[in-house]
Every structure is written in C-alpha cells, then in structure tokens.
Design an enzyme around this catalytic site. Structure first.
Site, short mmCIF file in Angstrom:
data_model
loop_
_atom_site.label_atom_id
_atom_site.label_comp_id
_atom_site.label_asym_id
_atom_site.label_seq_id
_atom_site.Cartn_x
_atom_site.Cartn_y
_atom_site.Cartn_z
N ASP A 1 0.89 -1.02 -0.50
CA ASP A 1 -0.38 0.53 -0.12
C ASP A 1 0.89 1.44 -0.35
O ASP A 1 1.84 1.49 0.80
CB ASP A 1 -1.05 0.28 1.06
N GLU B 1 -0.21 -1.42 5.99
CA GLU B 1 1.48 -0.05 6.95
C GLU B 1 0.35 1.10 6.30
O GLU B 1 1.37 1.99 7.72
CB GLU B 1 2.53 -0.30 6.09
N GLU B 2 0.41 1.85 5.93
CA GLU B 2 -0.04 3.88 5.83
C GLU B 2 -0.69 4.02 6.43
O GLU B 2 -0.94 5.29 6.68
CB GLU B 2 0.63 3.60 4.21
#
Length: 377
Positions: A69, A134-135
């Site tokens: 991502d 993750e972001e």
C-alpha cells in the site's frame, strides 16, 4: 538481479494501491514466488490483504517484511511525471511508492527468488510477510499476521523490513530499533458560562494551564546509548464554541510521546495521572499504544546487515533508532531480531517520489548477502 528488480518495481508502482487497497500487487508477487516453490498462505483481515510466503522448514526463520500500500498521490498536476506511470528518467524511477516501499519490496522478492534458485535445498526457512495495511490504520496487516503466527507457535527469528532507511546515500543508515509511541486523548471538564460572569463558570483552559506547563516541561529520561530522550508533543488542542462570549465547558488535548527503553507505557500513564491529580482536574483520558520500543543489539542479523552493506556500498552504516514507527514493532513482539534497510528516504510521501535504479539493484544485493549469511546453504 537489477533488471528484474526494476521491472517488478515498475509493475508494482503502476498499480494504484492506495492504503489499504492492494490492487493486485500481492498476486503479482505470489505468482513469482510460487514459480520457485514458495508455499503461499493468504491471510485477509477486514479490508486488508496479507501474504505469508515461505520456502523451507525449520530454524532459523529469516523473514522479509514489506507493504504494497501507498499514501495518496495528492495533486497529480504537481508531479513532473504521472505518479503511477513508473517512468525512468536519468536513472531515477518516479512514482508513488518508488521509495516507500515498492522498490525495496521488489528487491526483496528477487533476492529471495535468486537465493532459492541457487540453494534449493537450503536449511531453515525463508519467508516474506507482505501487507496492504501499513500506511493507514495498521490494524489488519502485519499485527494480525504476527498474532496468527504466534497462536500457532510459528516463530520468526530474524526479520529485515524494507523501509527506506538511508538518508543521503544508500547504506548510510540501518535501523536497528524504534522508539515506542503512545497517544493520549485528554478531556478536561469545566463549567460553561458567560465570559462576563466568570464566577458562575469554570474555564477548563485556565485550570489546565499549570498542568500543561508541567507536562510539557517534564523530563522523562536522558535517553541511552541507543535512543534519544523520550519526547512529548501536544498534537491537537481544542476548546470553546467559536463565540467570543462563551467560556468553554470542556478542553480537549491530544499529546503523543515517542519514548525510549528507559520508560514504559505504564510509567507514562502513572506519571500523567499523578500530574492530573496534583492539579485537581476533573477529566477523562483515553490512551492508544501504537507500539512499544524495540532494539536489535549487536546480534547476528545486525552484523550480517552491516557486512552486506559494506560489501555492496563500500560504506559503513550508522545504526539508528530515530524516526517514526514501522511494522517492525509488531514483529519484534515475537522475540525476533529486527532491522530495517532500504533506499534513500528524502522523497517519501512527497510529490515526485523517486528512487535511483542502481540503488534498487544494490538493495537486492544486500538482501541476497544477508540471506547467504543467515540461512545455512
């Protein structure tokens, strides 16, 4: 390996995988890994896709962790080259995620491919842990995979996270730890009223000022040889109705601490509660622990990474624990030795994010040499 890494990097960048969407990135990687006999396990949670791919059995387990991502591109008109076109100009690969972290993810995949082709009967286990969360929230990604692995007692002994650790030149920094992060949402109660009649009200902004002064001035610790001192910052503060003649009834303060191994989250909570009692503030407080600090001291993986970086780049990396949090914080909970190594981070999350294609090739070489050092073959 470099040409393969560049080709895979471009294919990944061309998929607009705004967090938590994967847009087929993991499927592309999975097909490559399956071709070299990796076992694939899909671990979807919520709206997040996760891939756990392994080759070999037993110990040690060396995992490479990364995310597909990316953050939004922002105003596309500000980009010199379209953010999902993956154009290469003067040896620079442009695109959202080029540096954070589709380039290093591609390098890890190709390094693992190459290693198992050259060493099909290696001892131990090689793994890739890939997430699309993750972001943004980071709630259904690596943390959930780690929980799954721990429940079935499947260990990770060593882990390389492909975050862009380098600052000015490739290999100048290797992250061997991260500070912890904890956020407080504090609501201080007052009594709303007319500003002309303060004796009939209680202004929570005024009553909280001595507390906030002590909170922001307090020295939590002096740090240590691995970590800078713990720091506290007020991130958001809000009170009032927007009118100039109303005393607010509540004050909201949000503050975050980035803390080292000299303190822990319970010490922080206890001290803040003590300060609040000292000033007699009516309040409620909500805590959110994003991650505990972790440190990989001078272990086998740290030494293997330093040696590989020196061999490939001819520079000795600095070991560093600064910066924000990463998914390494979840993997460290397994007792794994965790390091982060990847490309230069100067353009991450920016317009015209880019990475040097030669650096990507060198990243692959570093990852390959780490494999050779840690996995018996």
């Amino acid at each position: 390996m470099q040409n393969q890494i560049i080709s895979l990097s471009r294919s990944l960048i061309q998929r607009k995988s705004i967090s938590p969407n994967d847009e087929g990135c993991q499927q592309l990687i999975a097909e490559r890994l399956q071709a070299v006999r990796f076992k694939l396990e899909w671990l979807p949670f919520g709206d997040t896709l996760n891939l756990w791919a392994t080759h070999g059995e037993g110990e040690p387990c060396l995992a490479f962790a990364g995310h597909t991502d990316v953050v939004p591109e922002g105003d596309e008109s500000q980009w010199t080259y379209p953010p999902f076109s993956a154009e290469i100009v003067d040896d620079m690969l442009y695109g959202r995620g080029a540096a954070d972290m589709k380039g290093s993810l591609a390098a890890m995949v190709i390094a693992c491919e190459t290693f198992v082709k050259n060493n099909p009967n290696h001892q131990g286990k090689i793994a890739l842990l890939i997430t699309s969360d993750e972001e943004a929230a980071a709630k259904d990604g690596t943390v959930k995979v780690v929980e799954t692995l721990m429940q079935r007692q499947e260990p990770i002994h060593y882990c390389v996270v492909g975050e862009p650790s380098s600052t000015k030149q490739l290999g100048d920094v290797v992250k061997n730890g991260r500070r912890g992060s904890i956020t407080a949402n504090l609501y201080i109660e007052g009594i709303q009223g007319h500003v002309a009649y303060p004796h009939l009200a209680e202004n929570p902004v005024h009553t909280a000022l001595p507390f906030l002064s002590e909170l922001t001035a307090y020295q939590w610790d002096n740090g240590n040889e691995f970590f800078p001192p713990t720091s506290l910052q007020i991130a958001n503060i809000k009170a009032g109705t927007g009118s100039n003649n109303v005393i607010p009834g509540e004050l909201y303060v949000q503050f975050n601490l980035r803390y080292c191994t000299e303190v822990n989250d319970e010490i922080i909570k206890t001290k803040v509660a003590e300060m609040l009692r000292k000033y007699g503030l009516k309040h409620r407080i909500e805590w959110n622990l994003s991650g505990k600090p972790f440190l990989a001291d001078n272990g086998k993986l740290v030494q293997a990474t330093i040696q590989a970086v020196e061999n490939v780049t001819q520079i000795t990396p600095k070991l560093d624990t600064g910066g924000g949090t990463s998914d390494g914080r979840f993997i460290a909970l397994m007792g794994a030795e965790v390091v982060e190594f990847g490309p230069i981070n100067q353009t991450i999350h920016k317009v015209n994010e880019c990475v040097n294609v030669n650096d990507l090739g060198k990243c692959g070489e570093v990852y390959y040499q780490i494999l050779c050092s840690v996995i018996p073959n």
